[in-house]
Design an enzyme around this catalytic site. Structure first.
Site, PDB file in Angstrom:
ATOM      1  N   HIS A 188      -3.405   4.162  -2.642  1.00 25.51           N
ATOM      2  CA  HIS A 188      -4.382   3.279  -2.000  1.00 25.51           C
ATOM      3  C   HIS A 188      -5.055   3.960  -0.799  1.00 25.51           C
ATOM      4  O   HIS A 188      -6.266   3.847  -0.610  1.00 25.51           O
ATOM      5  CB  HIS A 188      -3.694   2.003  -1.498  1.00 25.51           C
ATOM      6  CG  HIS A 188      -3.008   1.200  -2.563  1.00 25.51           C
ATOM      7  ND1 HIS A 188      -1.642   1.022  -2.594  1.00 25.51           N
ATOM      8  CD2 HIS A 188      -3.489   0.534  -3.633  1.00 25.51           C
ATOM      9  CE1 HIS A 188      -1.319   0.270  -3.627  1.00 25.51           C
ATOM     10  NE2 HIS A 188      -2.420  -0.043  -4.286  1.00 25.51           N
ATOM     11  N   SER A 233       2.909   0.824  -6.857  1.00 23.68           N
ATOM     12  CA  SER A 233       3.691  -0.208  -6.161  1.00 23.68           C
ATOM     13  C   SER A 233       4.911  -0.581  -6.990  1.00 23.68           C
ATOM     14  O   SER A 233       5.930  -1.010  -6.457  1.00 23.68           O
ATOM     15  CB  SER A 233       2.831  -1.456  -5.939  1.00 23.68           C
ATOM     16  OG  SER A 233       1.629  -1.106  -5.288  1.00 23.68           O
ATOM     17  N   ARG A 234       4.822  -0.422  -8.303  1.00 23.82           N
ATOM     18  CA  ARG A 234       5.923  -0.826  -9.187  1.00 23.82           C
ATOM     19  C   ARG A 234       7.072   0.185  -9.216  1.00 23.82           C
ATOM     20  O   ARG A 234       8.127  -0.127  -9.766  1.00 23.82           O
ATOM     21  CB  ARG A 234       5.398  -1.060 -10.613  1.00 23.82           C
ATOM     22  CG  ARG A 234       4.509  -2.283 -10.718  1.00 23.82           C
ATOM     23  CD  ARG A 234       4.220  -2.658 -12.168  1.00 23.82           C
ATOM     24  NE  ARG A 234       3.647  -3.984 -12.276  1.00 23.82           N
ATOM     25  CZ  ARG A 234       2.348  -4.240 -12.433  1.00 23.82           C
ATOM     26  NH1 ARG A 234       1.474  -3.250 -12.492  1.00 23.82           N
ATOM     27  NH2 ARG A 234       1.910  -5.487 -12.532  1.00 23.82           N
ATOM     28  N   LEU A 291       0.805  -1.228   0.000  1.00 23.21           N
ATOM     29  CA  LEU A 291       0.000   0.000   0.000  1.00 23.21           C
ATOM     30  C   LEU A 291       0.838   1.278   0.000  1.00 23.21           C
ATOM     31  O   LEU A 291       1.886   1.342   0.623  1.00 23.21           O
ATOM     32  CB  LEU A 291      -0.939   0.006   1.214  1.00 23.21           C
ATOM     33  CG  LEU A 291      -1.900  -1.184   1.331  1.00 23.21           C
ATOM     34  CD1 LEU A 291      -2.797  -1.014   2.552  1.00 23.21           C
ATOM     35  CD2 LEU A 291      -2.749  -1.363   0.073  1.00 23.21           C
ATOM     36  N   HIS A 292       0.360   2.255  -0.731  1.00 25.69           N
ATOM     37  CA  HIS A 292       0.985   3.579  -0.780  1.00 25.69           C
ATOM     38  C   HIS A 292      -0.127   4.629  -0.710  1.00 25.69           C
ATOM     39  O   HIS A 292      -1.315   4.290  -0.557  1.00 25.69           O
ATOM     40  CB  HIS A 292       1.852   3.733  -2.039  1.00 25.69           C
ATOM     41  CG  HIS A 292       1.133   3.408  -3.315  1.00 25.69           C
ATOM     42  ND1 HIS A 292       0.097   4.170  -3.800  1.00 25.69           N
ATOM     43  CD2 HIS A 292       1.288   2.386  -4.197  1.00 25.69           C
ATOM     44  CE1 HIS A 292      -0.336   3.655  -4.927  1.00 25.69           C
ATOM     45  NE2 HIS A 292       0.361   2.551  -5.194  1.00 25.69           N
ATOM     46  N   GLU A 293       0.241   5.896  -0.879  1.00 21.23           N
ATOM     47  CA  GLU A 293      -0.744   6.975  -0.696  1.00 21.23           C
ATOM     48  C   GLU A 293      -1.867   6.944  -1.737  1.00 21.23           C
ATOM     49  O   GLU A 293      -2.930   7.520  -1.497  1.00 21.23           O
ATOM     50  CB  GLU A 293      -0.068   8.348  -0.701  1.00 21.23           C
ATOM     51  CG  GLU A 293       0.730   8.667   0.557  1.00 21.23           C
ATOM     52  CD  GLU A 293       2.164   8.174   0.476  1.00 21.23           C
ATOM     53  OE1 GLU A 293       2.477   7.287  -0.374  1.00 21.23           O
ATOM     54  OE2 GLU A 293       2.986   8.666   1.263  1.00 21.23           O
ATOM     55  N   GLN A 342      -8.996   0.803 -16.518  1.00 23.09           N
ATOM     56  CA  GLN A 342      -9.614  -0.152 -15.584  1.00 23.09           C
ATOM     57  C   GLN A 342     -10.966   0.387 -15.099  1.00 23.09           C
ATOM     58  O   GLN A 342     -11.945  -0.353 -15.019  1.00 23.09           O
ATOM     59  CB  GLN A 342      -8.664  -0.383 -14.419  1.00 23.09           C
ATOM     60  CG  GLN A 342      -9.212  -1.242 -13.315  1.00 23.09           C
ATOM     61  CD  GLN A 342      -8.131  -1.675 -12.350  1.00 23.09           C
ATOM     62  OE1 GLN A 342      -7.437  -2.644 -12.604  1.00 23.09           O
ATOM     63  NE2 GLN A 342      -7.982  -0.976 -11.247  1.00 23.09           N
ATOM     64  N   VAL A 370      -2.935  10.026  -7.217  1.00 24.29           N
ATOM     65  CA  VAL A 370      -2.048  10.619  -6.207  1.00 24.29           C
ATOM     66  C   VAL A 370      -0.614  10.515  -6.731  1.00 24.29           C
ATOM     67  O   VAL A 370      -0.218   9.479  -7.277  1.00 24.29           O
ATOM     68  CB  VAL A 370      -2.195   9.886  -4.854  1.00 24.29           C
ATOM     69  CG1 VAL A 370      -1.231  10.439  -3.823  1.00 24.29           C
ATOM     70  CG2 VAL A 370      -3.630   9.995  -4.358  1.00 24.29           C
ATOM     71  N   LYS A 430      -5.696   6.610 -11.892  1.00 22.66           N
ATOM     72  CA  LYS A 430      -4.370   6.325 -12.457  1.00 22.66           C
ATOM     73  C   LYS A 430      -4.535   5.177 -13.455  1.00 22.66           C
ATOM     74  O   LYS A 430      -3.880   5.124 -14.481  1.00 22.66           O
ATOM     75  CB  LYS A 430      -3.407   5.932 -11.348  1.00 22.66           C
ATOM     76  CG  LYS A 430      -2.008   5.768 -11.862  1.00 22.66           C
ATOM     77  CD  LYS A 430      -1.198   4.872 -10.989  1.00 22.66           C
ATOM     78  CE  LYS A 430      -0.141   4.244 -11.836  1.00 22.66           C
ATOM     79  NZ  LYS A 430      -0.174   2.803 -11.734  1.00 22.66           N
TER      80      LYS A 430
HETATM   81  P1  AMP Z   1      -3.277  -1.918  -7.275  1.00 20.09           P
HETATM   82  O1  AMP Z   1      -2.911  -2.372  -5.905  1.00 20.09           O
HETATM   83  O2  AMP Z   1      -2.136  -1.384  -8.058  1.00 20.09           O
HETATM   84  O3  AMP Z   1      -4.096  -2.952  -8.028  1.00 20.09           O
HETATM   85  O4  AMP Z   1      -4.248  -0.686  -7.081  1.00 20.09           O
HETATM   86  C1  AMP Z   1      -5.411  -0.784  -6.296  1.00 20.09           C
HETATM   87  C2  AMP Z   1      -6.237   0.446  -6.520  1.00 20.09           C
HETATM   88  O5  AMP Z   1      -5.485   1.610  -6.174  1.00 20.09           O
HETATM   89  C3  AMP Z   1      -6.663   0.631  -7.990  1.00 20.09           C
HETATM   90  O6  AMP Z   1      -7.988   1.119  -8.032  1.00 20.09           O
HETATM   91  C4  AMP Z   1      -5.690   1.661  -8.484  1.00 20.09           C
HETATM   92  O7  AMP Z   1      -6.182   2.436  -9.568  1.00 20.09           O
HETATM   93  C5  AMP Z   1      -5.524   2.524  -7.237  1.00 20.09           C
HETATM   94  N1  AMP Z   1      -4.282   3.283  -7.323  1.00 20.09           N
HETATM   95  C6  AMP Z   1      -3.041   2.816  -7.566  1.00 20.09           C
HETATM   96  N2  AMP Z   1      -2.156   3.832  -7.643  1.00 20.09           N
HETATM   97  C7  AMP Z   1      -2.863   4.968  -7.454  1.00 20.09           C
HETATM   98  C8  AMP Z   1      -2.533   6.357  -7.418  1.00 20.09           C
HETATM   99  N3  AMP Z   1      -1.291   6.769  -7.605  1.00 20.09           N
HETATM  100  N4  AMP Z   1      -3.523   7.251  -7.209  1.00 20.09           N
HETATM  101  C9  AMP Z   1      -4.809   6.838  -7.018  1.00 20.09           C
HETATM  102  N5  AMP Z   1      -5.175   5.545  -7.030  1.00 20.09           N
HETATM  103  C10 AMP Z   1      -4.229   4.622  -7.245  1.00 20.09           C
END
Ligand code: AMP
Length: 287
Positions: free
Chosen positions: A35, A184-185, A31-33, A151, A174, A147
């Site tokens: 999420h 996360s990448r 998790l990051h900002e 999707q 964000v 982002k």
């Molecule tokens: P992930 O864990 O990468 O599958 O992302 C989970 C959710 O967090 C998805 O709805 C992503 O679009 C959202 N997300 C990932 N990065 C960001 C970001 N930088 N800003 C806003 N939402 C994000």
């Protein structure tokens, strides 16, 4: 906050929450900002907030980073609690895909382009796992980041087509201080790649300026963006596309709500970013 690994246990825990609003934030963890912004919004709008953490194997291609995908469950649980999740659902692969799994959800057309073209089968995996999460949690609202704007378009289409009883809440991207979209990448990037990765958001910012100056022909705008990204020695363009949004059809001019979408590789790391453009407001928009 409570965490659950099985479908039966999370359903049992949610029994008491039914009848009042349930918000779901689906993630792959680490998790990051980005999420936590979804979590914050979900806690503002719902009585009970469920965060799911599941690295979904079926949305990764055979040569993608499924086995290396960054994971940090303990840290994630602490963050989830800090940002107000009531329940964390973190199933194993066997729980989500007991053998045999013969049913998949496939959304057509909006999945053919952008990341769908570069990553065949990716959105079938996303649509399938999100449907399963909707069926397990039965949320009133589900929160997704713009982002990953394609999707969001795919999931909104799926919810509409299948009459899934959930409201999709798209949330703004964000970013790091220098503009790089949080992901996360990003941890895969070397120091030099990280420095150059800012070219994605910078080229979108430049695009905004070029549009304001009257460059609204998709072909010329795209060429300028490609030029700018190509000035970075480490950047390898996967795609630069300008399409209508959310239908993701070809357009020649920015005379309708549109997306400028980028995917760029730095070494083995593929980063995406986008700008959503609303012609009526003459500006960027987040719906
Ligand atoms: P992930 O864990 O990468 O599958 O992302 C989970 C959710 O967090 C998805 O709805 C992503 O679009 C959202 N997300 C990932 N990065 C960001 C970001 N930088 N800003 C806003 N939402 C994000």
């Amino acid at each position: 906050m409570k965490s659950f690994n099985t479908i039966e246990s999370v359903r049992e825990a949610l029994k008491k929450a039914r009848g009042q609003s349930i918000g779901l934030v689906p993630t792959m963890g680490y998790l990051h900002e980005g999420h936590t912004s979804l979590l914050k919004r979900a806690t503002e709008e719902n009585k009970t907030v469920v965060l799911s953490i599941f690295v979904n194997p079926i949305q990764f291609g055979p040569n993608e980073d499924f086995s290396n995908y960054p994971r940090s469950l303990e840290r994630d649980l602490a963050i989830a609690e800090e940002y107000g999740a009531d329940i964390v659902f973190m199933p194993s692969m066997e729980v989500m895909y007991p053998k045999p799994t013969l049913t998949y959800v496939k959304v057509n057309e909006v999945t053919d382009k952008l990341c769908g073209a570069s990553r065949p089968g990716h959105f079938d995996g996303v649509a399938t796992v999100v449907t399963k999460l909707f069926n397990i949690i039965q949320p009133d609202r589900a929160y997704f980041g713009l982002k990953d704007a394609q999707q969001v378009a795919v999931i909104q289409q799926m919810v509409f087509d299948l009459n899934q009883p959930v409201t999709i809440v798209p949330c703004p991207t964000v970013r790091e201080e220098d503009g790089l979209a949080k992901s996360s990448r990003n941890v895969y990037l070397t120091k030099e790649e990280r420095e150059q990765a800012v070219i994605l958001s910078q080229s979108l910012q430049s695009a905004k300026g070029w549009i304001a100056e009257g460059c609204i022909e998709a072909v010329s705008l795209r060429a300028r963006i490609i030029d700018k990204i190509s000035s970075c020695p480490f950047a390898k363009i996967d795609y630069v596309e300008i399409l209508s949004y959310p239908s993701l059809t070809k357009i020649t001019k920015l005379d309708q709500p549109a997306i400028i979408a980028l995917a760029v590789k730095f070494g083995n790391t593929r980063l995406i970013d986008n700008l959503l453009w609303d012609v009526q407001g003459g500006s960027e928009y987040v719906s």
